[in-house]
Design an enzyme around this catalytic site. Structure first.
Site, PDB file in Angstrom:
ATOM      1  CE  LYS A  73      -2.286  -2.467  11.477  1.00 13.64           C
ATOM      2  NZ  LYS A  73      -1.363  -1.451  10.985  1.00 13.64           N
TER       3      LYS A  73
ATOM      4  CE1 TYR B  87      -2.042  -6.144  11.041  1.00 11.77           C
ATOM      5  CE2 TYR B  87      -4.246  -7.022  10.640  1.00 11.77           C
ATOM      6  CZ  TYR B  87      -3.263  -6.094  10.367  1.00 11.77           C
ATOM      7  OH  TYR B  87      -3.488  -5.104   9.435  1.00 11.77           O
TER       8      TYR B  87
ATOM      9  NE  ARG C 119      -8.741 -17.332   6.390  1.00 14.95           N
ATOM     10  CZ  ARG C 119      -8.303 -16.385   5.557  1.00 14.95           C
ATOM     11  NH1 ARG C 119      -7.221 -16.611   4.823  1.00 14.95           N
ATOM     12  NH2 ARG C 119      -8.929 -15.247   5.426  1.00 14.95           N
TER      13      ARG C 119
ATOM     14  CB  SER D  14      -7.143  -3.309   9.981  1.00 16.69           C
ATOM     15  OG  SER D  14      -7.813  -4.451   9.519  1.00 16.69           O
TER      16      SER D  14
ATOM     17  CE  LYS E  51       0.693  -7.548   4.038  1.00 18.26           C
ATOM     18  NZ  LYS E  51       0.187  -7.103   2.763  1.00 18.26           N
TER      19      LYS E  51
ATOM     20  CB  ILE F 185      -0.963  -0.022   1.208  1.00 17.61           C
ATOM     21  CG1 ILE F 185      -1.814  -1.306   1.179  1.00 17.61           C
ATOM     22  CG2 ILE F 185      -1.865   1.211   1.203  1.00 17.61           C
ATOM     23  CD1 ILE F 185      -2.659  -1.543   2.431  1.00 17.61           C
TER      24      ILE F 185
ATOM     25  CB  THR G 272      -8.930  -6.801  11.592  1.00 16.78           C
ATOM     26  OG1 THR G 272      -8.938  -8.010  12.279  1.00 16.78           O
ATOM     27  CG2 THR G 272      -7.734  -6.009  12.009  1.00 16.78           C
TER      28      THR G 272
ATOM     29  CG  LEU H  32     -10.191 -14.582  -2.593  1.00 21.29           C
ATOM     30  CD1 LEU H  32     -10.232 -16.100  -2.551  1.00 21.29           C
ATOM     31  CD2 LEU H  32     -11.609 -14.008  -2.528  1.00 21.29           C
TER      32      LEU H  32
HETATM   33  P1  NAD Z   1       3.391  -4.552   3.538  1.00 20.44           P
HETATM   34  O1  NAD Z   1       3.958  -5.612   4.389  1.00 20.44           O
HETATM   35  O2  NAD Z   1       3.469  -4.701   2.067  1.00 20.44           O
HETATM   36  O3  NAD Z   1       4.019  -3.138   3.937  1.00 20.44           O
HETATM   37  C1  NAD Z   1       4.435  -2.826   5.244  1.00 20.44           C
HETATM   38  C2  NAD Z   1       5.830  -2.245   5.133  1.00 20.44           C
HETATM   39  O4  NAD Z   1       6.289  -1.897   6.446  1.00 20.44           O
HETATM   40  C3  NAD Z   1       6.850  -3.231   4.552  1.00 20.44           C
HETATM   41  O5  NAD Z   1       7.551  -2.606   3.504  1.00 20.44           O
HETATM   42  C4  NAD Z   1       7.768  -3.557   5.729  1.00 20.44           C
HETATM   43  O6  NAD Z   1       9.082  -3.824   5.298  1.00 20.44           O
HETATM   44  C5  NAD Z   1       7.649  -2.295   6.565  1.00 20.44           C
HETATM   45  N1  NAD Z   1       7.912  -2.491   8.014  1.00 20.44           N
HETATM   46  C6  NAD Z   1       7.353  -3.401   8.845  1.00 20.44           C
HETATM   47  N2  NAD Z   1       7.834  -3.238  10.097  1.00 20.44           N
HETATM   48  C7  NAD Z   1       8.700  -2.184  10.055  1.00 20.44           C
HETATM   49  C8  NAD Z   1       9.504  -1.537  11.014  1.00 20.44           C
HETATM   50  N3  NAD Z   1       9.538  -1.955  12.287  1.00 20.44           N
HETATM   51  N4  NAD Z   1      10.278  -0.492  10.627  1.00 20.44           N
HETATM   52  C9  NAD Z   1      10.265  -0.081   9.343  1.00 20.44           C
HETATM   53  N5  NAD Z   1       9.528  -0.654   8.380  1.00 20.44           N
HETATM   54  C10 NAD Z   1       8.746  -1.701   8.733  1.00 20.44           C
HETATM   55  O7  NAD Z   1       1.857  -4.352   3.994  1.00 20.44           O
HETATM   56  P2  NAD Z   1       0.692  -3.502   3.338  1.00 20.44           P
HETATM   57  O8  NAD Z   1      -0.329  -4.447   2.815  1.00 20.44           O
HETATM   58  O9  NAD Z   1       1.267  -2.486   2.438  1.00 20.44           O
HETATM   59  O10 NAD Z   1       0.084  -2.835   4.631  1.00 20.44           O
HETATM   60  C11 NAD Z   1       0.454  -1.538   5.055  1.00 20.44           C
HETATM   61  C12 NAD Z   1      -0.238  -1.244   6.361  1.00 20.44           C
HETATM   62  O11 NAD Z   1      -1.654  -1.347   6.174  1.00 20.44           O
HETATM   63  C13 NAD Z   1       0.108  -2.208   7.488  1.00 20.44           C
HETATM   64  O12 NAD Z   1       0.213  -1.475   8.689  1.00 20.44           O
HETATM   65  C14 NAD Z   1      -1.071  -3.134   7.541  1.00 20.44           C
HETATM   66  O13 NAD Z   1      -1.270  -3.673   8.822  1.00 20.44           O
HETATM   67  C15 NAD Z   1      -2.216  -2.204   7.153  1.00 20.44           C
HETATM   68  N6  NAD Z   1      -3.366  -2.924   6.587  1.00 20.44           N
HETATM   69  C16 NAD Z   1      -3.191  -3.724   5.492  1.00 20.44           C
HETATM   70  C17 NAD Z   1      -4.267  -4.442   4.969  1.00 20.44           C
HETATM   71  C18 NAD Z   1      -4.096  -5.342   3.797  1.00 20.44           C
HETATM   72  O14 NAD Z   1      -4.981  -6.173   3.540  1.00 20.44           O
HETATM   73  N7  NAD Z   1      -3.020  -5.242   3.020  1.00 20.44           N
HETATM   74  C19 NAD Z   1      -5.546  -4.311   5.567  1.00 20.44           C
HETATM   75  C20 NAD Z   1      -5.684  -3.471   6.667  1.00 20.44           C
HETATM   76  C21 NAD Z   1      -4.582  -2.760   7.166  1.00 20.44           C
HETATM   77  N1  UFG Z   2     -10.486 -17.015   1.305  1.00 21.04           N
HETATM   78  C1  UFG Z   2     -10.628 -18.240   0.697  1.00 21.04           C
HETATM   79  N2  UFG Z   2      -9.477 -18.879   0.302  1.00 21.04           N
HETATM   80  C2  UFG Z   2      -8.238 -18.341   0.455  1.00 21.04           C
HETATM   81  C3  UFG Z   2      -8.121 -17.075   1.085  1.00 21.04           C
HETATM   82  C4  UFG Z   2      -9.273 -16.441   1.495  1.00 21.04           C
HETATM   83  O1  UFG Z   2     -11.727 -18.750   0.543  1.00 21.04           O
HETATM   84  O2  UFG Z   2      -7.246 -18.983   0.078  1.00 21.04           O
HETATM   85  C5  UFG Z   2     -11.713 -16.304   1.714  1.00 21.04           C
HETATM   86  C6  UFG Z   2     -11.766 -16.014   3.204  1.00 21.04           C
HETATM   87  O3  UFG Z   2     -12.331 -17.086   3.900  1.00 21.04           O
HETATM   88  C7  UFG Z   2     -12.640 -14.739   3.236  1.00 21.04           C
HETATM   89  C8  UFG Z   2     -12.282 -14.032   1.914  1.00 21.04           C
HETATM   90  O4  UFG Z   2     -11.724 -15.052   1.080  1.00 21.04           O
HETATM   91  O5  UFG Z   2     -14.003 -15.088   3.192  1.00 21.04           O
HETATM   92  C9  UFG Z   2     -11.271 -12.917   2.090  1.00 21.04           C
HETATM   93  O6  UFG Z   2     -10.135 -13.409   2.782  1.00 21.04           O
HETATM   94  P1  UFG Z   2      -8.757 -12.592   2.853  1.00 21.04           P
HETATM   95  O7  UFG Z   2      -7.786 -13.443   3.573  1.00 21.04           O
HETATM   96  O8  UFG Z   2      -8.383 -12.098   1.507  1.00 21.04           O
HETATM   97  O9  UFG Z   2      -9.152 -11.303   3.711  1.00 21.04           O
HETATM   98  P2  UFG Z   2      -9.724 -11.191   5.200  1.00 21.04           P
HETATM   99  O10 UFG Z   2     -11.031 -10.480   5.098  1.00 21.04           O
HETATM  100  O11 UFG Z   2      -9.712 -12.468   5.889  1.00 21.04           O
HETATM  101  O12 UFG Z   2      -8.628 -10.284   5.914  1.00 21.04           O
HETATM  102  C10 UFG Z   2      -8.126  -9.081   5.328  1.00 21.04           C
HETATM  103  C11 UFG Z   2      -6.688  -8.894   5.800  1.00 21.04           C
HETATM  104  C12 UFG Z   2      -6.649  -8.629   7.280  1.00 21.04           C
HETATM  105  C13 UFG Z   2      -7.515  -7.474   7.599  1.00 21.04           C
HETATM  106  C14 UFG Z   2      -8.913  -7.723   7.106  1.00 21.04           C
HETATM  107  C15 UFG Z   2      -9.802  -6.548   7.345  1.00 21.04           C
HETATM  108  O13 UFG Z   2      -5.933 -10.051   5.531  1.00 21.04           O
HETATM  109  O14 UFG Z   2      -5.342  -8.297   7.642  1.00 21.04           O
HETATM  110  O15 UFG Z   2      -8.894  -7.999   5.701  1.00 21.04           O
HETATM  111  O16 UFG Z   2      -9.203  -5.406   6.839  1.00 21.04           O
HETATM  112  F1  UFG Z   2      -7.542  -7.298   8.931  1.00 21.04           F
END
Ligand code: NAD
Ligand code: UFG
Length: 349
Positions: free
Chosen positions: A155, A151, A304, A127, A87, A15, A129, A208
């Site tokens: 948050k 996790y 799951r 999140s 994450k 992101i 979550t 997913l």
């Molecule tokens: P990502 O893992 O791709 O990016 C996170 C980045 O933070 C990475 O580049 C990692 O190297 C860096 N990092 C981690 N710990 C660190 C530290 N101690 N010091 C410096 N850098 C550090 O994850 P993302 O999907 O880009 O997510 C970004 C943020 O959004 C995270 O905080 C995650 O929890 C939050 N978030 C993500 C999702 C999702 O589905 N991707 C959903 C909800 C919230």
């Molecule tokens: N799913 C499958 N098969 C897979 C993976 C996922 O059926 O291999 C299903 C899950 O059961 C769920 C849906 O697809 O119903 C989405 O699952 P994801 O794992 O893609 O996403 P989640 O909603 O479980 O979780 C995501 C992030 C969390 C975050 C949350 C809310 O992984 O970190 O969204 O923001 F907290």
């Protein structure tokens, strides 16, 4: 053109790299702090390729107070977007200390350094979550909180810390109070339209969409659909998927809001970033097949642990106060995921 510098923690990640593109295109100077624990510096080269602009990168850990203090002194950012964090839900259950240390302690160090440097504008990656499971499937910001894994709790704890910091400034009537936007993401997917940056999960994806994309390209043999007996329209889980580019545009809007009337006296406010509608797992598979012309090999597997049936955002507050809403649709999300996957079958490697 604006001359503000935004410091982006975790800017090399999925992101964060997309946020860097939007920030540079909006005219901000960008400083990235990332320890590369879950990312590669190539993402930042690609950001610069997309935008034709340069950014400053420090490979540093946000828990390293001295390094962070020096970076703040040198770069004088006006605002921080805080993406850095671990994450993976499953990993957080196995190694909770790692998650609390990295995410919660890391944020404590960051906010201490920010306080010392008098940088008190912060946009935080929270999140969906953090919400507890609710009778209503459409989540509004005032719903009860209650994350169900380490996790998610990391948050929620960070949100508490940030609310407390802001409240303390209100009590003290500080001259420059904290201005904080807690952005609660629903399910970010997709990639930049160029196909140059995208999600590059380590090993087998947990989520997913990257899983589906790797099945489609032949890297993984079969998708497991986790449960088809949920009380949803087709029995599979329903989530609010949001294009990552829409998501990061919400951050630019949040920076503008922090400088505006709503935050004039400081404050800490939470906003859902989601589309406001959900798609089931089978609907996502179907959309992927339609857009790509590929057949997704899948089987129905047991539920799951920890998954809920259905959730999606009420994004009304973000529309009202940040003037933000999603612009992209499901086909865009799928097409851009596939474009990234086909152009980078091995991610950034
Ligand atoms: P990502 O893992 O791709 O990016 C996170 C980045 O933070 C990475 O580049 C990692 O190297 C860096 N990092 C981690 N710990 C660190 C530290 N101690 N010091 C410096 N850098 C550090 O994850 P993302 O999907 O880009 O997510 C970004 C943020 O959004 C995270 O905080 C995650 O929890 C939050 N978030 C993500 C999702 C999702 O589905 N991707 C959903 C909800 C919230
Ligand atoms: N799913 C499958 N098969 C897979 C993976 C996922 O059926 O291999 C299903 C899950 O059961 C769920 C849906 O697809 O119903 C989405 O699952 P994801 O794992 O893609 O996403 P989640 O909603 O479980 O979780 C995501 C992030 C969390 C975050 C949350 C809310 O992984 O970190 O969204 O923001 F907290």
């Amino acid at each position: 053109m604006n001359n503000q510098t935004v410091l982006v923690t975790g800017g090399a990640g999925y992101i964060g790299s997309h946020a860097c593109v939007e920030l540079l295109q909006a005219g901000f100077k960008v400083v990235v702090v990332d320890n590369l624990t879950n990312s590669k510096p190539e993402s930042l080269s690609r950001v610069q390729q997309i935008t034709g602009k340069s950014l400053t990168f420090y490979q540093a850990d946000i828990r390293d107070k001295q390094a962070l203090t020096e970076i703040f002194a040198k770069e004088s950012p006006s605002t921080v977007i805080h993406f850095a964090g671990l994450k993976a839900v499953g990993e957080s259950c196995e190694q909770p200390q790692l998650y609390y240390h990295n995410n919660v302690y890391g944020t404590l160090v960051l906010t201490e350094v920010m306080t010392n440097a008098n940088v008190k504008q912060l946009v935080f990656s929270s999140s969906a979550t953090v919400y507890s499971e609710s009778a209503s499937k459409q989540y509004t910001e005032n719903f009860p909180l209650g994350a169900c894994n380490p996790y998610g709790r990391s948050k929620a704890m960070i949100e508490d810390i940030l609310r407390d910091l802001s409240a303390a400034d209100q009590i003290k009537q500080t001259e420059s109070p904290w201005k904080i936007a807690l952005l609660r993401y629903f399910n970010p997917i997709g990639a930049h339209q160029s196909g140059l940056i995208g999600e590059d999960p380590n090993g087998i994806p947990n989520n997913l969409m990257p899983y589906v994309a790797q099945v489609a390209i032949g890297k993984l043999p079969q998708l497991s659909v986790f449960g088809d007996d949920y009380p949803t329209r087709d029995g599979t889980g329903v989530r609010d998927y949001i294009h990552v580019v829409d998501l990061v545009k919400g951050h630019i809007k949040a920076i503008a809001a922090l400088a505006g009337e709503k935050f004039e006296a400081g404050g800490c406010r939470a906003y859902n970033l989601g589309a406001g509608r959900g798609y089931s797992v089978l609907e996502m598979i179907n959309a992927f097949e339609q857009v790509t012309g590929k057949t997704i090999n899948y089987k129905i597997s047991p539920r799951r642990t920890g998954d809920i049936a259905e959730c999606f955002a009420n994004p009304g507050l973000a529309l009202k106060e940040l003037n933000w809403k999603v612009e992209k649709n499901l086909d865009d999300m799928v097409a851009d995921t596939w474009n990234w996957q086909t152009k980078n079958p091995h991610g950034y490697a």
